[in-house]
Design a protein around this motif. Structure first.
Motif, short mmCIF file in Angstrom:
data_model
loop_
_atom_site.label_atom_id
_atom_site.label_comp_id
_atom_site.label_asym_id
_atom_site.label_seq_id
_atom_site.Cartn_x
_atom_site.Cartn_y
_atom_site.Cartn_z
N VAL A 119 -0.01 -1.91 -7.66
CA VAL A 119 0.69 -2.66 -6.61
C VAL A 119 -0.21 -3.82 -6.15
CG1 VAL A 119 1.68 -2.59 -4.28
CG2 VAL A 119 1.92 -0.62 -5.81
N ASN A 120 0.35 -5.02 -6.15
CA ASN A 120 -0.32 -6.20 -5.62
C ASN A 120 0.53 -6.78 -4.51
OD1 ASN A 120 -2.79 -6.79 -7.27
ND2 ASN A 120 -1.29 -6.65 -8.92
N LEU A 121 -0.07 -6.99 -3.36
CA LEU A 121 0.68 -7.52 -2.22
C LEU A 121 -0.29 -8.08 -1.19
CD1 LEU A 121 3.59 -5.56 -0.54
CD2 LEU A 121 2.03 -6.91 0.81
N VAL A 123 -10.90 -13.84 5.97
CA VAL A 123 -9.54 -13.74 5.43
C VAL A 123 -8.67 -12.86 6.33
CG1 VAL A 123 -9.74 -14.25 2.99
CG2 VAL A 123 -10.60 -12.06 3.84
N ASN A 124 -7.71 -13.47 6.98
CA ASN A 124 -6.85 -12.73 7.89
C ASN A 124 -5.61 -12.23 7.18
OD1 ASN A 124 -8.46 -12.98 10.22
ND2 ASN A 124 -7.79 -15.09 10.43
N GLN A 125 -5.79 -11.13 6.47
CA GLN A 125 -4.66 -10.58 5.73
C GLN A 125 -4.90 -9.12 5.36
OE1 GLN A 125 -4.88 -13.33 2.40
NE2 GLN A 125 -6.08 -11.89 1.17
N LEU A 126 -3.79 -8.45 5.14
CA LEU A 126 -3.85 -7.11 4.58
C LEU A 126 -3.54 -7.26 3.09
CD1 LEU A 126 -3.98 -4.00 5.17
CD2 LEU A 126 -1.50 -4.08 5.39
N GLU A 127 -4.47 -6.83 2.27
CA GLU A 127 -4.30 -7.03 0.83
C GLU A 127 -4.29 -5.70 0.08
OE1 GLU A 127 -7.32 -9.38 -1.15
OE2 GLU A 127 -6.28 -9.21 -3.08
N ILE A 128 -3.27 -5.52 -0.71
CA ILE A 128 -3.20 -4.36 -1.60
C ILE A 128 -3.45 -4.91 -2.99
CG2 ILE A 128 -1.72 -2.51 -2.47
CD1 ILE A 128 -0.29 -3.08 0.45
N ARG A 129 -4.56 -4.47 -3.57
CA ARG A 129 -5.03 -5.10 -4.80
C ARG A 129 -4.99 -4.12 -5.97
NH1 ARG A 129 -11.00 -7.45 -4.32
NH2 ARG A 129 -10.03 -8.98 -2.92
N ASN A 130 -4.10 -4.39 -6.90
CA ASN A 130 -3.99 -3.59 -8.14
C ASN A 130 -4.10 -2.10 -7.88
OD1 ASN A 130 -3.66 -3.19 -10.90
ND2 ASN A 130 -5.88 -3.28 -11.29
N LEU A 131 -3.31 -1.63 -6.94
CA LEU A 131 -3.43 -0.24 -6.50
C LEU A 131 -2.70 0.74 -7.42
CD1 LEU A 131 -4.72 1.22 -4.00
CD2 LEU A 131 -2.41 1.33 -3.07
N HIS A 132 -3.49 1.66 -7.96
CA HIS A 132 -2.96 2.76 -8.77
C HIS A 132 -3.24 4.05 -8.02
CE1 HIS A 132 -2.52 0.52 -12.73
NE2 HIS A 132 -3.25 -0.32 -12.01
N ALA A 133 -2.25 4.91 -7.92
CA ALA A 133 -2.48 6.15 -7.19
C ALA A 133 -1.60 7.26 -7.73
CB ALA A 133 -2.20 5.93 -5.70
N ARG A 134 -2.08 8.48 -7.53
CA ARG A 134 -1.30 9.64 -7.97
C ARG A 134 -1.37 10.73 -6.93
NH1 ARG A 134 -5.56 11.76 -12.64
NH2 ARG A 134 -7.13 12.50 -11.17
N ILE A 135 -0.47 11.67 -7.06
CA ILE A 135 -0.55 12.88 -6.25
C ILE A 135 -1.82 13.58 -6.71
CG2 ILE A 135 0.59 15.08 -5.74
CD1 ILE A 135 3.19 13.57 -6.84
N GLN A 168 2.69 -12.87 9.63
CA GLN A 168 3.95 -12.79 8.87
C GLN A 168 4.55 -11.39 8.89
OE1 GLN A 168 3.78 -14.47 4.92
NE2 GLN A 168 2.91 -16.39 5.64
N VAL A 169 5.82 -11.35 8.58
CA VAL A 169 6.53 -10.08 8.42
C VAL A 169 7.06 -10.02 6.99
CG1 VAL A 169 8.52 -8.71 9.14
CG2 VAL A 169 7.17 -9.91 10.86
N HIS A 170 6.64 -9.00 6.26
CA HIS A 170 7.11 -8.81 4.89
C HIS A 170 7.92 -7.53 4.79
CE1 HIS A 170 3.91 -11.49 2.70
NE2 HIS A 170 4.35 -12.04 3.81
N ALA A 171 8.89 -7.54 3.90
CA ALA A 171 9.67 -6.33 3.65
C ALA A 171 9.40 -5.84 2.23
CB ALA A 171 11.15 -6.63 3.81
N ILE A 172 9.36 -4.53 2.07
CA ILE A 172 9.33 -3.94 0.73
C ILE A 172 10.64 -3.20 0.55
CG2 ILE A 172 8.23 -2.34 -0.87
CD1 ILE A 172 5.64 -2.76 0.46
N MET A 173 11.40 -3.62 -0.45
CA MET A 173 12.65 -2.94 -0.75
C MET A 173 12.52 -2.30 -2.14
SD MET A 173 15.43 -5.68 0.67
CE MET A 173 16.76 -4.48 0.61
N GLY A 174 13.48 -1.49 -2.50
CA GLY A 174 13.43 -0.88 -3.82
C GLY A 174 14.28 0.37 -3.85
#
Ligand code: ADP
Ligand code: MG
Ligand code: MG
Length: 250
Positions: A23-25, A1-13, A31-37
């Motif tokens: 976070v799922n991505l 699988v040629n991809q970077l996968e962020i799977r149901n990521l929960h994180a805290r300080i 490809q080029v993806h943007a994260i906005m917000g």
């Protein structure tokens, strides 16, 4: 699988507030993806967590590069595997020339001696693309560099290191239009089947120069909607309120 996968990521300080809430991505190579917000959504935190910043802890989920979890890897191991994190570079390294730093970084990534002719060839090509002078190579890394020079230098390093996946946080510091164009030129020059990029940006303006394949919108530590480049335009015109409503109804 040629991809970077962020799977149901929960994180805290560490021992503190939760920032990422699942976070799922998936960023396919090529490809080029943007994260906005909006400000405070957790975009930079996500970037720092991918980089392995120890001030955050993962409470759930995973980050996989080409199918392999990177969570247990130190930042330098992630880099050797082909990950490039642009914002890790602003450190000043007095006493080490820019070119030497880059050669050592390439050597560490390759796990062996670097062919100098090949190395200087790559440097030349990067400088040409970025319309830059060779004098930048002999200066100490980031020592006295302007904000724009640091940015341009990061992109030069990226072009020479040829990572598989690059994560770039535009940051809120506000790059001028020339710096933005240079970032765009470098990223566009790298585009191809063996390169994926995740651009973290608060503003749509960078995406005028780098047209992303996919735009993701992050609100309150989650990706609430994704779409094509037109999504960035819509956000620019209408702001984030309508996506915030989506986030609540989801
Ligand atoms: P964005 O990049 O989307 O603007 P950030 O990831 O910088 O958002 O921040 C998300 C939230 O987490 C903000 O409320 C910020 O104050 C908080 N935060 C992030 N990192 C830390 C930290 N190390 N210490 C305290 N608060 C933090
Ligand atoms: Mg912010
Ligand atoms: Mg940020």
């Amino acid at each position: 699988v040629n991809q970077l996968e962020i799977r149901n990521l929960h994180a805290r300080i560490v021992d503190g507030e939760t920032i990422l809430n699942g976070v799922n991505l998936v960023l396919p190579k090529g490809q080029v993806h943007a994260i906005m917000g909006p400000n405070g959504a957790g975009k930079s935190t996500l970037g720092k967590i991918i980089a392995g910043d120890p001030s955050y802890e993962i409470t759930k989920g995973d980050i996989l590069m080409d199918g392999e979890s990177i969570l247990e890897m130190e930042a330098d191991e992630r880099a050797r595997k082909g990950l490039f994190l642009a914002f890790q570079y602003p450190v000043e390294v007095p006493g080490v020339s820019n070119a030497n730093f880059l050669r050592l970084a390439l050597q560490a990534k390759k796990g062996g001696e670097v062919n100098l002719t090949e190395f200087y060839g790559k440097l030349q090509k990067a400088l040409e693309t970025l319309e830059w002078d060779e004098s930048i190579l002999t200066r100490y890394l980031n020592d006295g560099f302007s904000g724009g020079e640091k940015k341009r230098n990061e992109i030069m390093h990226m072009m020479v290191l040829e990572p598989t996946y690059a994560i770039m946080d535009e940051t809120d510091s506000g790059l001028d239009i020339d710096a933005l164009k240079v970032v765009a030129k470098g990223v566009n020059a790298m585009r191809g089947p063996n390169f994926g990029a995740l651009l973290i940006t608060h503003y749509q303006r960078l995406l005028n120069y780098i047209v992303p394949d996919v735009v993701h919108v992050m609100i309150d530590g989650r990706i609430v909607t994704s779409g094509g480049p037109e999504l960035a335009m819509k956000l620019e015109e209408q702001g984030y309120d309508w996506v915030k409503e989506l986030a609540v109804s989801n």
